[in-house]
Scaffold this active site. Structure first.
Site, short mmCIF file in Angstrom:
data_model
loop_
_atom_site.label_atom_id
_atom_site.label_comp_id
_atom_site.label_asym_id
_atom_site.label_seq_id
_atom_site.Cartn_x
_atom_site.Cartn_y
_atom_site.Cartn_z
N MET A 1 0.84 -1.18 0.00
CA MET A 1 0.00 0.00 0.00
C MET A 1 0.88 1.24 0.00
O MET A 1 1.22 1.80 1.04
CB MET A 1 -0.90 0.00 1.22
CG MET A 1 -1.90 1.14 1.18
SD MET A 1 -2.94 1.13 2.64
CE MET A 1 -3.87 -0.36 2.37
N PRO A 2 1.31 1.65 -1.20
CA PRO A 2 2.15 2.85 -1.28
C PRO A 2 1.42 4.07 -0.72
O PRO A 2 0.28 4.33 -1.08
CB PRO A 2 2.40 3.01 -2.79
CG PRO A 2 2.17 1.63 -3.35
CD PRO A 2 1.09 1.04 -2.51
N HIS A 3 2.06 4.76 0.21
CA HIS A 3 1.47 5.97 0.78
C HIS A 3 2.58 6.79 1.42
O HIS A 3 3.62 6.27 1.78
CB HIS A 3 0.41 5.64 1.83
CG HIS A 3 0.98 4.91 3.01
ND1 HIS A 3 1.21 3.56 3.01
CD2 HIS A 3 1.39 5.36 4.22
CE1 HIS A 3 1.73 3.21 4.17
NE2 HIS A 3 1.86 4.28 4.93
N ALA A 4 2.32 8.08 1.54
CA ALA A 4 3.19 8.97 2.30
C ALA A 4 2.26 9.79 3.20
O ALA A 4 1.09 9.46 3.34
CB ALA A 4 4.02 9.84 1.37
#
Length: 155
Positions: A66-69
């Site tokens: 789950m790519p997130h920043a």
């Protein structure tokens, strides 16, 4: 913002894609959210930078990332993007490859947690070894298939 609504509004589903490496795989998801205006280009840069610094913190279950920043890294509104890969990619130091990526842009911590919970609900499978069932997403051929999977759980 609900998962299905967000995927429709941001036109942010790409299925059976090919990526040479994890950076390219992540770009597939963030590019759709940049195109829709949900995030600024720096959101992508932040994700890549964080993974290089912290390792693959975005892998939340076997084969699922789950790519997130952070919201302040360029999120304009809460949004999701879904990418599935025909050939899984590896992150440095990880034994299990990833072939399902769900990019999450949360406009605040609360939205972020809500998004996470909704995704977990959709994939939840108590009978599976990992607790989730990615096959129902892997099997999807069209965006409509994905919406049906979400509807089956959340409606």
């Amino acid at each position: 913002m609900h998962l299905k609504q967000s995927l429709i509004e941001n036109n942010s589903i790409k299925l059976h894609q090919t990526a040479k490496n994890w950076e390219e795989a992540i770009k597939l998801g963030t590019d759709m959210l940049i195109a829709s205006g949900a995030v600024e280009p720096r959101y992508h840069t932040s994700i890549i930078k964080c993974i290089k610094e912290l390792g693959p913190y975005i892998i939340i279950a076997p084969h699922l990332a789950m790519p997130h920043a952070r919201p302040e890294d360029g999120v304009n509104r809460t949004a999701f993007a879904l990418v599935t890969l025909d050939t899984p990619i590896y992150f440095d130091g990880e034994d299990e490859p990833v072939d399902v990526l769900l990019t999450l842009a949360g406009s605040d911590a609360n939205q972020h947690m809500q998004g996470l919970m909704e995704i977990t609900q959709v994939l939840d499978d108590p009978d599976s070894d990992t607790g989730i069932n990615l096959d129902k997403i892997r099997r999807c051929q069209t965006a409509e298939d994905v919406y049906a999977v979400i509807d089956a759980v959340l409606n």
